[in-house]
Motif scaffolding. Structure first.
Motif, PDB file in Angstrom:
ATOM      1  N   PHE B  64       0.992  -1.692  -0.140  1.00  0.00           N
ATOM      2  CA  PHE B  64      -0.444  -0.534   0.321  1.00  0.00           C
ATOM      3  C   PHE B  64       0.850   1.079  -0.102  1.00  0.00           C
ATOM      4  O   PHE B  64       0.693   2.249  -0.382  1.00  0.00           O
ATOM      5  CB  PHE B  64      -0.256  -0.287   0.892  1.00  0.00           C
ATOM      6  CG  PHE B  64      -2.094   0.942   1.214  1.00  0.00           C
ATOM      7  CD1 PHE B  64      -2.598   1.115  -0.078  1.00  0.00           C
ATOM      8  CD2 PHE B  64      -2.619   1.928   1.846  1.00  0.00           C
ATOM      9  CE1 PHE B  64      -3.849   1.628   0.172  1.00  0.00           C
ATOM     10  CE2 PHE B  64      -3.104   2.589   1.972  1.00  0.00           C
ATOM     11  CZ  PHE B  64      -4.368   2.334   0.729  1.00  0.00           C
ATOM     12  N   ASP B  65       1.862   0.733   0.663  1.00  0.00           N
ATOM     13  CA  ASP B  65       3.066   2.336   0.240  1.00  0.00           C
ATOM     14  C   ASP B  65       3.609   2.100  -0.645  1.00  0.00           C
ATOM     15  O   ASP B  65       4.229   3.742  -0.815  1.00  0.00           O
ATOM     16  CB  ASP B  65       3.816   2.162   1.754  1.00  0.00           C
ATOM     17  CG  ASP B  65       3.671   2.351   3.040  1.00  0.00           C
ATOM     18  OD1 ASP B  65       1.975   2.880   3.253  1.00  0.00           O
ATOM     19  OD2 ASP B  65       4.395   1.903   3.733  1.00  0.00           O
ATOM     20  N   LEU B  67       2.160   1.105  -3.751  1.00  0.00           N
ATOM     21  CA  LEU B  67       1.274   2.515  -4.402  1.00  0.00           C
ATOM     22  C   LEU B  67       0.996   3.938  -4.428  1.00  0.00           C
ATOM     23  O   LEU B  67       1.150   4.550  -4.845  1.00  0.00           O
ATOM     24  CB  LEU B  67       0.250   1.715  -4.285  1.00  0.00           C
ATOM     25  CG  LEU B  67      -1.258   1.866  -4.715  1.00  0.00           C
ATOM     26  CD1 LEU B  67      -0.757   1.784  -6.160  1.00  0.00           C
ATOM     27  CD2 LEU B  67      -2.405   1.550  -4.859  1.00  0.00           C
ATOM     28  N   GLY B  68       1.503   4.384  -2.814  1.00  0.00           N
ATOM     29  CA  GLY B  68       1.457   5.651  -2.904  1.00  0.00           C
ATOM     30  C   GLY B  68       2.548   6.462  -3.265  1.00  0.00           C
ATOM     31  O   GLY B  68       2.564   7.317  -4.010  1.00  0.00           O
ATOM     32  N   GLU B  69       3.516   5.615  -3.309  1.00  0.00           N
ATOM     33  CA  GLU B  69       4.900   5.931  -2.885  1.00  0.00           C
ATOM     34  C   GLU B  69       4.814   6.171  -5.050  1.00  0.00           C
ATOM     35  O   GLU B  69       5.801   7.529  -5.297  1.00  0.00           O
ATOM     36  CB  GLU B  69       6.091   5.179  -3.025  1.00  0.00           C
ATOM     37  CG  GLU B  69       6.328   5.423  -1.025  1.00  0.00           C
ATOM     38  CD  GLU B  69       6.711   6.568  -1.061  1.00  0.00           C
ATOM     39  OE1 GLU B  69       7.396   7.896  -1.519  1.00  0.00           O
ATOM     40  OE2 GLU B  69       6.503   6.970  -0.123  1.00  0.00           O
ATOM     41  N   VAL B  70       4.245   5.507  -4.902  1.00  0.00           N
ATOM     42  CA  VAL B  70       4.547   5.802  -7.202  1.00  0.00           C
ATOM     43  C   VAL B  70       3.143   6.163  -7.233  1.00  0.00           C
ATOM     44  O   VAL B  70       3.623   7.401  -8.636  1.00  0.00           O
ATOM     45  CB  VAL B  70       3.688   3.741  -7.559  1.00  0.00           C
ATOM     46  CG1 VAL B  70       2.556   4.012  -8.825  1.00  0.00           C
ATOM     47  CG2 VAL B  70       5.042   3.180  -7.540  1.00  0.00           C
ATOM     48  N   THR B  71       2.384   6.525  -6.765  1.00  0.00           N
ATOM     49  CA  THR B  71       1.332   7.428  -6.599  1.00  0.00           C
ATOM     50  C   THR B  71       2.794   9.220  -6.453  1.00  0.00           C
ATOM     51  O   THR B  71       2.269  10.151  -6.991  1.00  0.00           O
ATOM     52  CB  THR B  71       0.404   7.565  -5.979  1.00  0.00           C
ATOM     53  OG1 THR B  71      -0.309   7.006  -5.649  1.00  0.00           O
ATOM     54  CG2 THR B  71      -0.423   9.365  -6.293  1.00  0.00           C
ATOM     55  N   VAL B  72       3.228   9.260  -5.315  1.00  0.00           N
ATOM     56  CA  VAL B  72       3.690  10.563  -5.055  1.00  0.00           C
ATOM     57  C   VAL B  72       4.610  10.756  -6.718  1.00  0.00           C
ATOM     58  O   VAL B  72       4.598  12.379  -6.592  1.00  0.00           O
ATOM     59  CB  VAL B  72       4.919  10.131  -4.039  1.00  0.00           C
ATOM     60  CG1 VAL B  72       5.876  11.169  -3.838  1.00  0.00           C
ATOM     61  CG2 VAL B  72       4.228  10.254  -2.619  1.00  0.00           C
ATOM     62  N   PHE B  74       3.831  10.368  -9.589  1.00  0.00           N
ATOM     63  CA  PHE B  74       2.925  10.409 -10.754  1.00  0.00           C
ATOM     64  C   PHE B  74       2.841  11.692 -10.553  1.00  0.00           C
ATOM     65  O   PHE B  74       2.714  12.379 -11.343  1.00  0.00           O
ATOM     66  CB  PHE B  74       1.864   9.607 -10.741  1.00  0.00           C
ATOM     67  CG  PHE B  74       0.918  10.018 -11.301  1.00  0.00           C
ATOM     68  CD1 PHE B  74       0.807   9.615 -13.162  1.00  0.00           C
ATOM     69  CD2 PHE B  74      -0.574   9.694 -10.997  1.00  0.00           C
ATOM     70  CE1 PHE B  74       0.009   9.907 -13.051  1.00  0.00           C
ATOM     71  CE2 PHE B  74      -1.443  10.231 -11.904  1.00  0.00           C
ATOM     72  CZ  PHE B  74      -1.446  10.451 -12.964  1.00  0.00           C
ATOM     73  N   LEU B  75       2.607  12.075  -9.512  1.00  0.00           N
ATOM     74  CA  LEU B  75       1.540  13.005  -8.782  1.00  0.00           C
ATOM     75  C   LEU B  75       3.293  14.798  -8.944  1.00  0.00           C
ATOM     76  O   LEU B  75       2.536  15.870  -9.727  1.00  0.00           O
ATOM     77  CB  LEU B  75       1.436  13.364  -7.641  1.00  0.00           C
ATOM     78  CG  LEU B  75      -0.091  12.808  -7.599  1.00  0.00           C
ATOM     79  CD1 LEU B  75      -0.955  13.255  -6.300  1.00  0.00           C
ATOM     80  CD2 LEU B  75      -1.010  12.976  -8.154  1.00  0.00           C
ATOM     81  N   ALA B  76       4.375  14.316  -8.385  1.00  0.00           N
ATOM     82  CA  ALA B  76       4.886  15.408  -9.147  1.00  0.00           C
ATOM     83  C   ALA B  76       5.715  15.318 -10.654  1.00  0.00           C
ATOM     84  O   ALA B  76       5.814  16.576 -10.657  1.00  0.00           O
ATOM     85  CB  ALA B  76       6.601  14.290  -8.295  1.00  0.00           C
ATOM     86  N   THR B  78       3.090  14.911 -12.404  1.00  0.00           N
ATOM     87  CA  THR B  78       1.961  16.104 -12.850  1.00  0.00           C
ATOM     88  C   THR B  78       2.594  17.594 -12.479  1.00  0.00           C
ATOM     89  O   THR B  78       2.194  18.285 -13.310  1.00  0.00           O
ATOM     90  CB  THR B  78       0.555  15.149 -12.520  1.00  0.00           C
ATOM     91  OG1 THR B  78       0.823  14.329 -12.346  1.00  0.00           O
ATOM     92  CG2 THR B  78      -0.027  16.355 -12.932  1.00  0.00           C
ATOM     93  N   ALA B  79       2.630  17.623 -11.371  1.00  0.00           N
ATOM     94  CA  ALA B  79       2.929  19.251 -10.999  1.00  0.00           C
ATOM     95  C   ALA B  79       3.547  19.311 -11.892  1.00  0.00           C
ATOM     96  O   ALA B  79       3.658  20.939 -11.594  1.00  0.00           O
ATOM     97  CB  ALA B  79       3.544  18.876  -9.292  1.00  0.00           C
ATOM     98  N   GLY B 167      -0.044   2.711 -13.951  1.00  0.00           N
ATOM     99  CA  GLY B 167      -0.660   2.183 -12.538  1.00  0.00           C
ATOM    100  C   GLY B 167      -1.569   1.854 -12.822  1.00  0.00           C
ATOM    101  O   GLY B 167      -2.057   1.172 -11.823  1.00  0.00           O
ATOM    102  N   LYS B 213       6.011   2.281 -15.918  1.00  0.00           N
ATOM    103  CA  LYS B 213       6.196   3.225 -14.488  1.00  0.00           C
ATOM    104  C   LYS B 213       6.679   4.884 -14.460  1.00  0.00           C
ATOM    105  O   LYS B 213       7.090   5.167 -14.603  1.00  0.00           O
ATOM    106  CB  LYS B 213       4.862   3.028 -13.558  1.00  0.00           C
ATOM    107  CG  LYS B 213       3.496   4.276 -13.608  1.00  0.00           C
ATOM    108  CD  LYS B 213       3.128   3.809 -12.155  1.00  0.00           C
ATOM    109  CE  LYS B 213       2.026   5.521 -11.504  1.00  0.00           C
ATOM    110  NZ  LYS B 213       1.860   6.208 -13.126  1.00  0.00           N
TER     111      LYS B 213
END
Lengths: 500, 234
Positions: B64-65, B67-72, B74-76, B78-79, B167, B213
């Motif tokens: 789960f962490d 998945l969160g780090e992958v999202t971090v 992804f969002l970095a 994106t930002a 993702g 990813k």
């Protein structure tokens, strides 16, 4: 019960990866999908909240490994209430942002995609922060929250926005580093990352580790919760971010920050003096923030400082402790979410055409934008705690809680600091209605969806003001849950499997 | 004066941190009785059939962490894309072509680097390495090409597809576990024999998705930033 708590995290994550592809099919889906997702999550969350109020907390295990081995999510009346509040505010912020006009390139595809992705994930991360039962998982969600917030602060891509975002990034990274160091200390000494397990074992920590970890945690979480003197980033970020994001900061992000402080002090560690510490820090935060707000000349900065001041009051209420204190604090958090978001939403339209957003440019705007001005005034009256608006009941609850604990000095301090708040809010309302307009700035009518969001918030302020009973039941239940540390630990750890 | 106070404060903080961390005996056996270490090592080998226990911790126990780090990440990306976005690119190029030696070398190394990256993330559950490491190796291959050829183009469309599909694979594998009546991210595939390429259930699939990813995202970030440099503000 229609779903499990993990869906509140998993579905928006899934959607976040899907949205760039959906946008290739039809561009409008980039705007619509986050709203649909949040709406569904809100439904799920309300349903779960009703279930937990009847049957007690839901502990969800992830990847099949029970705590303390794996990660768990805890949906209790307390965390569930905050999650529901965040999703509700998230939905309104989404409605407000839908085709928001100042997005200068609002029909440009790329920035729109990025805005909605970041907004949805900011809401998800806040929900994740309050639901998780694992301290490293908390760190991950705080990271996601931070990254999205920095990105949204700099969304307009001009100098001031970049500066505010950089400041926020700098302080936010410091917060993450301290948090990671604190987690390292805990893990090296206790061999566990599960919050319930840490709560059980915390007494085994040697004092030097315990104090160092506590200080690192407090600094890290204090930054997120806008505690004095760690809140230098907040006024810049609030005022430079797009208006709906400012509302989301006040309604959602800072609630997640406060939650972490509260979880730390109420569940993780029991160290003498932390409650008094909360009261003292809360009062100092209030004092400085309200004076700073008083001397601001720009509307959004004034609202941001006022927001920090309110967070100080929430800390004081949590510091009073006992069920009444926690109840008052939760009530304040709820009111602050709805009222401050309304103020940000309506205030942004009042100074819409202005470049510098000075308060003096509000002169006489009441005649030109009657509904928006009325909503702003309603928010201003509610936040300073005039009856019969929502804010009155929460301030009353704080004062009652303080009185029951015999803290008369605190009552006097809260009242005198609140007086400053009354003065500067009334000053603004006075400008809106009773000062003649002296600028030639035009006005911009809110979009229908923005007006809808603001009217909903205004209606809630009135409903809660006249019938506080609609919310007090949940709040009592939530505050009782937070204080019942034993059952939290028991609910989480009773699932535990052993090495066979 | 201000600087002196800041320095003193930092010194005090540093002193306490060093003091506390130097007392922690890293690398020694600090825990007795039932503990996370024994649990993870035991379950990796016996329940998950994954020989690289770091992978089983990253992808399964703490999936789960991850998945969160992958999202971090992804969002970095994106930002960053949002902050550096320009409606129209104009200005003059500041990059120039590298020498023939660098160009030929880059051309020669590009394919082996991609292959090594793929090898690292495909064998993440058997040997050291995994999705993050393999993805980073792949991104370095693209970086080499971007440095060697000033007009090297990476298609943003393809990157978006790779990113999103990878993702989605991660998230849907997690959700499938939930739909099948297990928990989120729990394994639902046969675990096979330990040390085989096809073993460990969903773990290698997730790590391969992470590899794609991370590779696509880091390449995208590098490309965005190099492109930003290429244009001066007019």
């Amino acid at each position: 019960m229609v779903g499990s708590p993990v869906q509140l995290i998993a579905i928006p994550l899934f959607a976040a990866f899907l949205i760039p592809l959906l946008g290739k099919a039809w561009k409008e889906l980039v705007r619509i999908t986050p709203g649909v997702v949040i709406l569904y999550l809100l439904y799920l969350s309300v349903d779960l909240l009703n279930y937990t109020i009847e049957h007690g907390r839901v502990v969800e295990v992830i990847a099949g490994w029970t705590p303390p081995w794996g990660i768990d999510l805890v949906f209790s009346p307390f965390s569930g209430f905050l999650a529901t509040l965040m999703l509700f505010m998230g939905l309104l912020v989404w409605i407000y942002s839908y085709r928001y006009q100042t997005f200068e390139d609002y029909d440009d595809y790329e920035p729109t995609l990025k805005y909605y992705l970041l907004l949805m994930m900011m809401i998800t991360a806040s929900v994740g922060v309050v639901l998780t039962g694992d301290i490293f998982n908390l760190f991950v969600f705080i990271e996601i929250l931070g990254i999205t917030a920095y990105g949204l602060t700099a969304y307009y891509r001009h100098r001031d926005g970049a500066e505010a975002s950089f400041k926020y990034l700098f302080i936010g990274s410091l917060s993450s580093t301290f948090l990671l160091l604190a987690i390292m200390i805990i893990y090296s000494q206790l061999g566990t990352l599960n919050m319930a397990d840490i709560a059980v074992k915390a007494h085994e920590l040697k004092p030097v580790y315990k104090i160092t970890a506590l200080v690192l945690f407090l600094v890290a979480f204090g930054i997120e919760a806008e505690m004095f003197p760690l809140n230098g980033w907040a006024p810049d970020a609030y005022s430079q971010a797009p208006a709906p994001v400012g509302a989301a900061f006040a309604g959602i992000v800072v609630k997640a920050g406060l939650y972490t402080v509260i979880r730390l002090i109420y569940t993780l560690f029991e160290v003498g003096g932390t409650y008094e510490y909360l009261i003292v820090m809360g009062l100092i935060t209030m004092f400085f923030a309200e004076f700073a707000a008083f001397s601001q000349t720009k509307l959004k900065r004034m609202l941001a400082y006022s927001s920090i001041g309110q967070m100080g009051l929430v800390l004081v209420a949590f510091g009073i402790g006992k069920e009444e204190g926690v109840y008052a604090a939760l009530f304040l958090m709820f009111n602050h979410a709805i009222i401050k978001s309304l103020l940000f939403m309506s205030g942004s339209y009042l100074v819409y055409k202005s470049k510098n957003k000075y308060i003096s440019e509000l002169n006489g705007v009441g005649k030109m934008m009657p509904v928006t001005s009325f909503l702003f005034a309603l928010g201003a009256f509610a936040i300073v705690g005039f009856p019969p608006f929502a804010g009155f009941w929460s301030k009353l609850a704080v004062l009652t809680a303080a009185a029951d604990s015999g803290m008369l000095l605190i009552i006097a301090l809260i009242l005198s600091i609140s007086l400053i708040e009354v003065i500067y809010y009334l000053r603004v309302v006075n400008r809106i209605y009773f000062v003649k307009r002296d600028t030639d700035l035009g006005i911009t009518k809110p979009t229908p969806q923005a007006m809808f969001s603001m009217l909903v918030l205004g209606a809630i302020i009135l409903i809660v003001g006249f019938y506080p009973d609609v919310i007090t039941g949940v709040l009592h239940k939530a505050s009782a849950t937070l204080l019942d540390k034993g059952s939290y630990i028991n609910d989480v750890l009773s699932l535990s499997q052993t090495i066979n | 004066m201000k600087k002196v106070i800041v320095l003193i404060l930092l010194a005090v903080v540093a002193y306490y941190l060093v003091d506390v961390f130097s007392q922690i005996k890293f690398g020694e056996n600090r825990f007795q009785g039932e503990n996370v270490r024994d649990f993870y090592l035991d379950k990796s080998k016996n329940d998950l059939h994954v020989s690289n226990s770091v992978t089983s911790i990253v992808v399964n126990f703490r999936g789960f962490d991850t998945l969160g780090e992958v999202t971090v990440l992804f969002l970095a990306a994106t930002a960053l894309g949002s902050v550096l976005y320009r409606r129209k690119a104009h200005g003059e190029a500041v990059l120039f072509n590298a020498s023939t030696i660098v160009r030929s070398g880059a051309h020669l190394l590009f394919a082996p680097i991609l292959l090594l990256g793929a090898y690292v993330f495909i064998h993440g559950h058997l040997s050291p390495g995994g999705g993050f490491q393999g993805g980073t190796i792949i991104a370095t291959g693209f970086l080499l090409m971007l440095l060697a050829y000033h007009d090297y183009k990476v298609s943003h469309g393809v990157l978006t597809w790779v990113e999103s599909l990878a993702g989605l694979t991660f998230a849907s594998l997690g959700l499938t576990g939930l739909i099948l009546g297990k928990t989120f991210l729990e394994n639902f595939l046969p675990i096979g024999t330990i040390n085989d390429l096809f073993s460990g259930g969903i773990i290698p699939i997730i790590y391969i998705a992470v590899g794609f990813k991370v590779g696509a995202e880091l390449t995208g970030v590098l490309y965005t930033m190099l492109n930003e440099k290429e244009y001066k503000k007019s």
